[in-house]
Design an enzyme around this catalytic site. Structure first.
Site, PDB file in Angstrom:
ATOM      1  N   HIS A 364      42.345 -39.144 -25.991  1.00  0.00           N
ATOM      2  CA  HIS A 364      41.463 -40.334 -26.440  1.00  0.00           C
ATOM      3  C   HIS A 364      40.288 -40.624 -25.198  1.00  0.00           C
ATOM      4  CE1 HIS A 364      45.496 -41.816 -27.486  1.00  0.00           C
ATOM      5  NE2 HIS A 364      45.061 -40.796 -28.447  1.00  0.00           N
ATOM      6  N   CYS A 677      31.271 -34.865 -42.640  1.00  0.00           N
ATOM      7  CA  CYS A 677      31.257 -35.545 -41.599  1.00  0.00           C
ATOM      8  C   CYS A 677      31.966 -35.016 -40.417  1.00  0.00           C
ATOM      9  CB  CYS A 677      31.745 -36.857 -41.648  1.00  0.00           C
ATOM     10  SG  CYS A 677      33.276 -37.096 -42.084  1.00  0.00           S
TER      11      CYS A 677
END
Ligand code: PEP
Ligand code: MG
Length: 746
Positions: A364, A677
């Site tokens: 993260h 993407c």
């Protein structure tokens, strides 16, 4: 032999301290220490081996072995018994060394005469500094007590090494923390940065490892532990049952703070002559050593809690608070073992670069660093132990390396590189408002990927035409509890406001795989990337997905809304998800909320299966977006988080490009809008090849828009298609060489 009782080892430490206080320095000091140990242990030999470089140990002092071999005898980590102690960090205690597994005889030392061998790792906070060895002619197994006493001595030697106590006249040792070092890691965010180190957890320096009054040290320890307990209890009260996860961590702290075993071991160390802080650090070192070996994620977390607790205790004992008086430098490069996304966000854009000793590309923290476009290198071994606050450092996020305390030539070469990148950025600013039109007149739309509020200013700065992928899970990941619906509404509203009418494609939660919410029960899956993730979770447990859809509908506030579902692998999943949207709209209508003027519902094509879905699916779906990161990993069966295999397969591989072309063709037939993407959309060469295959919408990191646009404006997609077709016809594996040749010539 003389058994080391507690008082024996205290005596030895007392003598060690005298040596430290006397004016013998450098090599003489090391020699004296080996004499003292041999004498007090009643053994013929005592030697100290220290690391010369990452791979090599050197005999630095000895009592009993041939003097001439000092600074001559070297061995690699893992080689012989000494090398094995250094590699495993474990004690070797054998009465019959020559017949022990891995024994390697060093003739120059004359050690063949010695039968018994006891090797103790010299380590500080998990960093291996060397090996302390005693040997004797008689066959003896050193008692547990002797091993323990030597471990305490090894700890003191480690502290002394760290403090530079052996640097000086006649010593071949160079001082720690002064050499320039090239440390290798793994790129998690590209870019180059120069700055000065800011340690996230400033290290506590123990200057007094040996103490002569155990009673007083015990008292100091007890007082400090009491203070720690009170502090933890207060923190627990403060959380007030509000934050369950934080409370759990604190409960673990409390458990350790009251742990009898932890206290007992530290008390024993003090009784043997260590100071209170040295005893805490010894426990901490052991825990770090264990941490390196433990595979189980839960256990590692607990060991890391213990590490944190030891740090707190050390700060209380030494008075070196978190606030060490050091000021955040003007150009801070953050150095940490690991850092959570929320803490990283607190530093925000102030940081020039980030270096993590652990961390991972898919973590993260890496996602946040990427969003903030801060160069990040992870897996940089030794950075937290080698780097000091304020050290000059260069972060090369492109090569995945770090230059610590660099020499002048390295600095000037690096500055050239930064200047070139800045120049390029300026060039990109000049084309920011221009559309990306290729030489043969093809218009390609460039969008940006986002997920944090910090990304929003980039919408204007980068020249993006909209947000092609808003990763909504990032907002869930950076919190330690589930966000409320009202919070989500406010957040999505801010995103839409910042977009000022530009299209924003909200992707519903993609959790599971490497993205595990800290406040959700982890599911233990053998292969989470192919497990219960993304839309699979959303459909099986629709509560969170419904809340998210409601929040999105409300945030649209009567305007248009674009939503897409991640990881759709078959038609039916899309249908069910669409049905959820319809039901939510009905519910919102009943509740009297204003509905979006128009809703587009798309799917991400991230598994090869969806590329072959019935044409009816292509007709029904409002739009498709290729999630190249996942699609590529499943197309080649190569884990995107596994550094070993990740780069093995080129995106410009003919099979992959042909598959992309096939998807484009199917979308053309059904009239389905298509975008791409994944990370490859932001790599200029890959991006122009995707455009050549027919992709007209690319969504990427904001920082990539300039470079991609610049290259697109120089190429002729018709010519590129021909080059790709020719390479395919020739049977080449990848079209990269042919494309590179073309790009060199334009
Ligand atoms: C992808 O897989 O390409 C993608 C864009 O999604 P993520 O990287 O968030 O899995
Ligand atoms: Mg994906």
């Amino acid at each position: 032999m003389v058994e080391n009782t507690e008082s024996e080892s205290r005596k030895l430490l007392g003598r060690l301290r005298e040596t430290m206080a006397s004016d013998v320095a450098g090599q003489a000091r090391l020699d004296k220490i080996t004499q003292l140990i041999a004498d007090s242990m009643g053994t013929e030999v005592c030697s100290i081996y220290l690391f010369r470089d990452e791979e090599t140990l050197e005999l630095c002092a000895t009592e009993g072995l041939n003097r001439e071999s000092v600074h001559q005898t070297r061995m690699r980590v893992g080689e012989g018994l000494v090398g094995r102690v250094a590699r495993t960090g474990k004690v070797i205690n054998t009465a019959d060394a020559p017949n022990a597994r891995g024994f390697r005889y060093m003739p120059e030392t004359g050690e063949e005469r010695y039968s018994s061998f006891l090797g103790i790792p010299v380590q500080r906070l998990g960093e291996m500094l060397g090996v302390l060895v005693v040997q004797s002619k008689d066959r003896r197994n050193y008692s547990a007590d002797a091993v323990y006493a030597l471990e305490v001595v090894a700890m003191v030697i480690a502290e002394m090494t760290e403090l530079g106590a052996f640097v000086g006249e006649g010593s071949a040792m160079s001082p720690l923390h002064q050499q320039s070092l090239l440390l290798k890691g793994t790129t998690a965010q590209e870019g180059a940065a120069e700055g000065h180190i800011w340690l996230h957890e400033p290290r506590v320096v123990v200057t007094n490892p040996i103490a002569d009054d155990p009673q007083r040290e015990l008292q100091r320890l007890n007082e400090a532990v009491d203070e720690l307990r009170v502090g933890v209890d207060r923190m627990l009260e403060d959380t007030n049952g509000g934050d369950k996860e934080q409370a759990q961590v604190l409960e673990t702290y409390r458990m350790f703070a009251n742990s009898k075993g932890w206290m007992r071991r530290m008390e024993e160390d003090i009784a043997r002559g260590l100071s209170a802080e040295a005893a805490v650090e010894k426990e901490q070192s052991l825990a770090r050593g264990r941490m390196a070996q433990v595979q189980d994620a839960y256990l590692r977390e607990r060991l890391s809690d213990l590490d944190d607790l030891s740090n707190r205790l050390l700060r209380i004992l030494t008075g070196q608070g978190r606030d060490t008086g050091a000021e955040l430098p003007a150009d801070p490069i953050l150095v940490a073992r690991n850092i959570g996304p929320a803490e990283l966000l607190e530093y925000g854009r102030k940081l020039k670069g980030i270096i993590l000793e652990e961390g991972s590309v898919g973590s993260h923290a890496a996602i946040v660093a990427r969003a903030l476009a801060i160069p990040l290198v992870v897996h940089v071994g030794r950075i937290t132990t080698e780097g000091l606050n304020g050290d000059h450092v260069l972060v090369d996020g492109d090569q995945g390396v770090v230059h610590l305390r660099p020499d002048d030539p390295v600095v000037s070469a690096f500055r050239d590189k930064i200047a070139m990148q800045a120049q390029a950025q300026e060039r990109y600013t000049s084309i920011r408002e221009k559309p990306a039109i290729t030489r043969d007149g093809q218009r390609v739309h460039l969008m940006m990927n986002a997920g944090l509020m910090a990304d929003l200013p980039s919408l204007v700065n980068s020249g993006a035409e909209g947000v092609g992928l808003f990763r909504t899970e990032l907002q869930f990941l950076v919190r330690n509890k589930m966000p409320r619906r009202s919070e989500l509404v406010a957040l999505y509203q801010r995103v839409l406001e910042a977009a000022g009418g530009k299209r924003v494609v909200f992707r519903t939660l993609d959790i599971g795989s490497d993205k595990v919410l800290p406040y959700m029960k982890p599911t233990d899956e053998p292969n989470p990337a192919m497990g219960w993730r993304a839309i699979r979770v959303g459909l099986d447990k629709p509560g969170v997905m419904r809340m998210q859809l409601q929040a999105l509908i409300r945030a649209a506030n009567g305007g248009p809304l674009t939503v897409m579902f991640p990881f759709v692998a078959q038609f039916e999943e899309y249908r069910q998800a669409r049905e959820e949207v319809n039901k939510t709209i009905e519910r919102e209508k009943r509740l009297g909320h204003v509905l979006p003027s128009r809703i587009e519902i798309g799917a991400m094509l991230e598994t090869p299966s969806l590329g072959f879905a019935p044409l009816k699916f292509f007709e029904e779906v409002d739009f498709l977006s290729i999630g190249g990161n996942d699609l590529k990993q499943f197309f080649f069966a190569a884990d995107r988080e596994n550094e070993r295999v990740r780069k093995r397969y080129d995106t410009l591989n003919v099979s992959f490009l042909s598959f992309i072309e096939r998807i484009v063709e199917r979308c053309d037939i059904s009239g389905t809008p298509l975008s791409f993407c994944g990370e490859d959309a932001g790599r200029p060469i890959e991006a122009v090849c995707l455009a050549a295959m027919g992709i007209r919408y690319l969504s990427m990191r904001p920082a990539s828009i300039g470079p991609v646009k610049s290259l697109l404006m120089r190429v002729d997609l018709g010519e590129m298609r021909k080059i790709i077709a020719d390479a395919r016809h020739r049977g080449e594996q990848s079209v990269r060489p042919a494309v590179m040749q073309y790009l060199r010539e334009i």
